[in-house]
Design an enzyme around this catalytic site. Structure first.
Site, PDB file in Angstrom:
ATOM      1  N   LEU A   1     -32.181 -19.228  30.328  1.00  0.00           N
ATOM      2  CA  LEU A   1     -30.714 -19.156  30.166  1.00  0.00           C
ATOM      3  C   LEU A   1     -30.266 -19.419  28.723  1.00  0.00           C
ATOM      4  O   LEU A   1     -30.741 -20.324  28.078  1.00  0.00           O
ATOM      5  CB  LEU A   1     -30.025 -20.163  31.099  1.00  0.00           C
ATOM      6  CG  LEU A   1     -28.487 -20.065  31.141  1.00  0.00           C
ATOM      7  CD1 LEU A   1     -28.032 -18.699  31.607  1.00  0.00           C
ATOM      8  CD2 LEU A   1     -27.898 -21.157  31.991  1.00  0.00           C
ATOM      9  N   ASP A   2     -29.321 -18.626  28.282  1.00  0.00           N
ATOM     10  CA  ASP A   2     -28.730 -18.755  26.948  1.00  0.00           C
ATOM     11  C   ASP A   2     -29.705 -18.412  25.838  1.00  0.00           C
ATOM     12  O   ASP A   2     -29.445 -18.683  24.669  1.00  0.00           O
ATOM     13  CB  ASP A   2     -28.169 -20.161  26.694  1.00  0.00           C
ATOM     14  CG  ASP A   2     -27.062 -20.484  27.683  1.00  0.00           C
ATOM     15  OD1 ASP A   2     -26.402 -19.536  28.155  1.00  0.00           O
ATOM     16  OD2 ASP A   2     -26.851 -21.662  27.954  1.00  0.00           O
TER      17      ASP A   2
END
Lengths: 284, 284, 284, 284
Positions: free
Chosen positions: A226-227
């Site tokens: 994520l990210d």
């Protein structure tokens, strides 16, 4: 315009442009835009081609089919898209509505060739905005142990509605790995990243305490990490010491709206090509 | 890299890219960068191509000569430049030295492939900077009725020193028409344009009185219509009410340095093509 | 202008501005600029005041002395500086000269009221630049086990030359804790921070691989926690996929030059107040 | 917060800040923000003060009344506003809705303390947006010889609805002089100014032909000299040669939305003071 967009990437080699351009010209296609990038570091070739097919000497299907031989000989990955088209897009939200509003407004104005299939929320807050825009709204319970079931439900909706692009417009849920894998390269997120990044709770308070002079947002493809997926677009704004955490949130919203709008636009216009952990973007 | 840059423009027509790219590929040239623009409004095609000639199957001269047939058949205007090269460049100044300094520094660092032939001034102020950099400095008297003779002298210097590019780095003289014509497309100016533009004496005072929130600078080709030639690059900065005319000058200098540096870089890397009153720029 | 700058910070309380402004007015000082910030989160008051002392009814020393009573009653920290002044500044470098050049050029132009006492390098590369500018250059051996002795030597030079500000202009050495403590709040660094930050060797290659769309630089005060001191100024530039690591270095240099120039300017004009880990900056 | 904003301007003189701050402190007001600007060129003093009145020792009315004596002695113009407040605002439109949408969205979010009284249009296009937002919509016929009567009608609406601020959100009508005079300093316009400005029909086509590298928008107060009133805010965006007139319109819209949103915000928070033909703006 009746046309095609061709996205292609392959190992770098001599004569690629000549071969592609000759194929198009041989069947009386007209290349109206040609963007190319040779990554000398990784010895890869990337291109995006817009072709006016008005005067094509063969059927469009046959033109697309016939490219197979060339594509394979180049050891390429490629994709054709017919114009005009609208990409079927689902928007996932929680409470915050500024990114959703921005997407709705730009879609209405014809700035982004998408057709919003539905708005999906794990809170009911954005229902009225969706419905005012004439869009279905699906409320999905994702609290506590409903999370996995919730993502299964979203998966079903995306399949039923034949969704091609999923936009996380401030959707405050971490996606399970299987979900990221299944829809890899078809999920776009907006990250309210302060620069330098602040991790943990209350990033705006942290940014205030640190006295940063710039804040920003990052629009990126979602991967299971994520990210950290390929970045499509970033936006920053200057801030000063007197900006409270609340001011930083307000200015951050503006960064997010701009970055997500451009990010979606690049994706649906086939202006991005994912290469490992980065995105090649041919901006317009 | 042994290589070539090809700049070309011609009426828009089918198959241009295929023809150019095939010509390159036929003689084992490798296109490392291909930038193209089709001006649908004016039905014109523009391209800039970088070619690695390391493995060319013919002599470079023959490759360049042979292009004539294709170029003429396309009714094109085109230009080849051999890499590596350094463009012979004269810098014209009056008193102010910030643009001169910027050019010297970036040249030394290898950011701009130019060879400065000399610095030419109608004041003696910049002599020491030029000489410290090991460059000839020509002082030209242009006051009063010496102006026309002065420009004749500059003309002689440009010819003697085999100058390809003349940069007006805050050179406070209006060029005569014959000079603009003779060196058309080979003179770059930096204009301290406030936005919106202020005409007449003391533009900084005017900008202050008007309370503009942005100031800027414009780098452009010089035509006989001063300050109206094709724009290569522009730069702006935010200002506030408390910035005095002197502050505006300081901030304007930064705009000028950045805009002229990028403008020269684009020109000497053949990234600009002049079309009527505008410049197509393929930035890097 | 004969004048004073007063910087002050104290716990927030009623009537601070009235007390300070009245003190100035009582002795016929003229406040030409008054910047104030109340940090409601931490209940602190900060101000910067410029005072024209031309018509002061008492001696400047007496004016400064007399402020003690008020300052103490406010439980304040404060500082007066007499105008005009030039801050005695040492510039520390290794090989890279772009920040040094920027500082020299702006100093010469009068944009930064500093007097450069000397240039100190752990490599000999910048000697000629320093000497051409008429400045002493100290070469300090800091290799291997000479590092501690080297910092002792620098310490001696800073004391001998009565240095008030030390600028790390791409000085590639980690400062020992004792050095940071001794010169706390008087050392400014420029950090070639990519955003998001890349740690470890070869940050430019990492940024390229990650496909960031923005790069930047951060000017900050040095604390013993390197690169984490109070931020004075930040600067970013847009980049694209085709920018090589070398291009990113080139564009990064421009960010660094701008950020360090503004950072120094703010510091020497007493426009910064350090509060814990952040800097209050009243920009001009 | 129970509070007051004081805006004041007067001839520059000694001790102004002391007098104002002492007045506030004498009655136990707490200055939470103090912004000041001394225009040395024109010898004028400007200030904006935010006062927390929670612990005021007198009634707020009496505090405001009592300031008269001081204000007059300073030969000042001043204005108090009570917080919290919402400024009664009318939005004038023609067909285009992007500025209207931006204003509605930011108002709903609490970013701008305004209460929209009604939307007034000389076309019916924006009616549904207004009504969806629960706002009255007035359609005014201004075509041909109805123009003067139309403005009289608008005037009546503004008076009936007790409007304090009129926003021209892409209202494509030139205001009569009497209208500008009557509502002087209370009308804000957004001007789709290309930079440099293009006059006459089809500015986007002109900008394309000129090859500008920046476009922008200007938010300003309306005076009888249309588009020349005091500037509150300006915004620019980079453009390239491949941007068609239609692209320039799209990017111009983004400039307009940002500039008008900030412009209104500054005005309704009393952060602007008009001085002759410019606006002092204390940004937040």
């Amino acid at each position: 315009m009746q046309g095609l967009i061709l996205k292609i990437d392959c190992p770098d080699q001599h004569g690629i442009v000549a071969k592609i351009a000759s194929y198009v010209a041989d069947y009386a296609g007209n290349m109206t835009e040609f963007s190319q990038f040779t990554d000398a570091v990784n010895e890869k070739f990337f291109a995006r081609v817009e072709i006016d097919t008005t005067h094509l000497s063969v059927e469009v299907e046959d033109f697309i089919d016939g490219f197979n031989t060339l594509g394979k000989s180049l050891h390429a990955t490629w994709h054709f898209r017919r114009l005009p088209y609208k990409m079927r897009t689902a928007v996932l939200v929680t409470k915050t509505d500024h990114c959703l509003n921005e997407i709705l407004w730009r879609t209405k104005l014809g700035e982004m060739p998408i057709e919003i299939t539905s708005v999906i929320g794990n809170r009911d807050t954005c229902r009225s905005i969706a419905e005012q825009a004439g869009l279905p709204f699906h409320l999905i319970d994702m609290d506590g142990d409903q999370k996995e079931a919730g993502f299964q439900q979203i998966r079903s909706i995306l399949h039923e509605e034949d969704v091609e692009l999923t936009v996380l417009a401030r959707f405050m849920q971490i996606l399970p790995d299987w979900f990221c894998s299944e829809f890899g390269g078809k999920i776009i997120n907006i990250h309210h990243s302060f620069l330098p990044a602040f991790i943990g709770a209350n990033p705006y308070r942290q940014a205030y305490e640190r006295g940063v002079k710039l804040i920003g947002a990052t629009c990126h493809y979602v991967t299971s990490d994520l990210d950290a997926g390929p970045i499509i677009e970033q936006e920053v704004k200057r801030v000063q010491h007197f900006h409270t955490p609340k001011d930083l949130m307000r200015l951050g919203r503006d960064c997010e709206r701009n970055a997500i709008a451009r990010g979606i636009r690049y994706h649906v216009n086939d202006r991005t090509i994912i290469q490992n952990n980065r995105a090649i973007v041919f901006p317009d």
